[in-house]
Design a protein around this motif. Structure first.
Motif, PDB file in Angstrom:
ATOM      1  N   ASP A 197       4.114  -5.822  -0.985  1.00  0.00           N
ATOM      2  CA  ASP A 197       5.386  -5.105  -0.882  1.00  0.00           C
ATOM      3  C   ASP A 197       5.214  -3.832  -0.057  1.00  0.00           C
ATOM      4  OD1 ASP A 197       8.206  -5.051  -1.809  1.00  0.00           O
ATOM      5  OD2 ASP A 197       7.589  -3.122  -2.680  1.00  0.00           O
ATOM      6  N   ARG A 198       4.058  -3.185  -0.190  1.00  0.00           N
ATOM      7  CA  ARG A 198       3.796  -1.983   0.606  1.00  0.00           C
ATOM      8  C   ARG A 198       3.748  -2.327   2.096  1.00  0.00           C
ATOM      9  NH1 ARG A 198      -0.285  -0.586  -1.994  1.00  0.00           N
ATOM     10  NH2 ARG A 198       0.765   0.850  -3.434  1.00  0.00           N
ATOM     11  N   ALA A 200       5.326  -4.946   3.477  1.00  0.00           N
ATOM     12  CA  ALA A 200       6.646  -5.404   3.910  1.00  0.00           C
ATOM     13  C   ALA A 200       7.672  -4.277   3.934  1.00  0.00           C
ATOM     14  CB  ALA A 200       7.129  -6.526   2.987  1.00  0.00           C
ATOM     15  N   ARG A 201       7.561  -3.335   3.014  1.00  0.00           N
ATOM     16  CA  ARG A 201       8.550  -2.253   2.904  1.00  0.00           C
ATOM     17  C   ARG A 201       7.849  -0.911   2.747  1.00  0.00           C
ATOM     18  NH1 ARG A 201      12.600  -3.283  -1.782  1.00  0.00           N
ATOM     19  NH2 ARG A 201      10.654  -3.317  -2.990  1.00  0.00           N
ATOM     20  N   TRP A 203       8.481   1.969   3.732  1.00  0.00           N
ATOM     21  CA  TRP A 203       9.326   3.134   3.468  1.00  0.00           C
ATOM     22  C   TRP A 203       9.583   3.332   1.962  1.00  0.00           C
ATOM     23  CZ3 TRP A 203      10.784  -1.416   5.743  1.00  0.00           C
ATOM     24  CH2 TRP A 203      11.713  -2.212   5.040  1.00  0.00           C
ATOM     25  N   ILE A 204       9.485   2.239   1.191  1.00  0.00           N
ATOM     26  CA  ILE A 204       9.690   2.353  -0.249  1.00  0.00           C
ATOM     27  C   ILE A 204       8.539   3.112  -0.905  1.00  0.00           C
ATOM     28  CG2 ILE A 204       9.857   1.024  -2.420  1.00  0.00           C
ATOM     29  CD1 ILE A 204      12.356   0.884  -0.761  1.00  0.00           C
TER      30      ILE A 204
END
Length: 216
Positions: A197-198, A200-201, A203-204
């Protein structure tokens, strides 16, 4: 950690009154103080167990042999309803109760049982009534057996009943793990998800720098 639960053959006590709430199981004033754990067993069911002068109520089932040694309760509908106090489960645990069989429980009480190693078993009311009748027919001498692996209950007369249970909660009881420990068993999966997830995203997951304060 909760004590693992696999099989149990023990004295069972039927307490068939409906809607026994957590205040009946343990009064709120007994939960005040820093050293309550280890002292709650003697206060479980206090309003039923003791007379106004503090002596034992001879009519209450857990004050009679062989029910004093009960490790299983067979209960009326909606047992453990009322407030969310976890001390209700602690008090039962400290008086030696390891399983509660009934047709329905208060939701929070039900969840707290699993967190503390007590098995709450939900079966149809006709099964509960049959178990209670079998126990009373032997005056408590006949044992009830519970097999969590096989998800079965065997009454004193030998009647066998099955029950359903959430697989995750069943696993936790069999292994003696609470919700946190069950979650940590999947630590590798959690870390792998966080890494993907880090990527892929990003900015999150970006650590923001707090804005500096300026003087007025």
């Amino acid at each position: 950690m909760p004590k693992p639960f696999n099989t149990l053959t023990a004295t069972a006590a039927p307490i068939m009154r409906s809607n026994i709430d957590t205040d009946v199981i343990i009064r709120i004033e007994r939960l005040v103080g820093n050293s309550i754990r280890g002292t709650l067993g003697k206060w479980a069911f206090g309003s039923l167990r003791y007379l106004p002068d503090g002596s034992e109520n001879p009519d209450f089932i857990l004050n009679r042999e062989p029910y004093r040694q009960a490790e299983i309760l067979v209960t009326g509908p909606n047992f453990g309803c009322g407030s969310s106090r976890e001390g209700a489960v602690w008090s039962l645990q400290e008086m030696g109760i390891r399983a509660v069989i009934g047709s329905g429980f208060g939701d929070i009480f039900f969840a707290n049982c699993f967190q503390n190693g007590i098995l709450p078993v939900v079966v149809d009311k006709v099964v509960v009534d049959s178990l209670a009748a079998d126990i009373e027919a032997t005056q408590g001498a006949g044992k009830v057996s519970i097999d969590l692996e096989a998800q079965t209950i065997v009454s004193p007369s030998g009647a066998r009943h099955t029950f359903e249970i959430d697989p995750r909660r069943r696993e936790g009881l069999l292994k003696g793990l609470d919700e946190v420990a069950l979650t940590l068993q999947r630590d590798d999966e959690i870390r792998a998800f966080q890494a993907s997830d880090r990527a892929a995203r990003p900015w999150i997951h970006f650590a923001r720098t707090p804005a500096s304060r300026t003087s007025a």
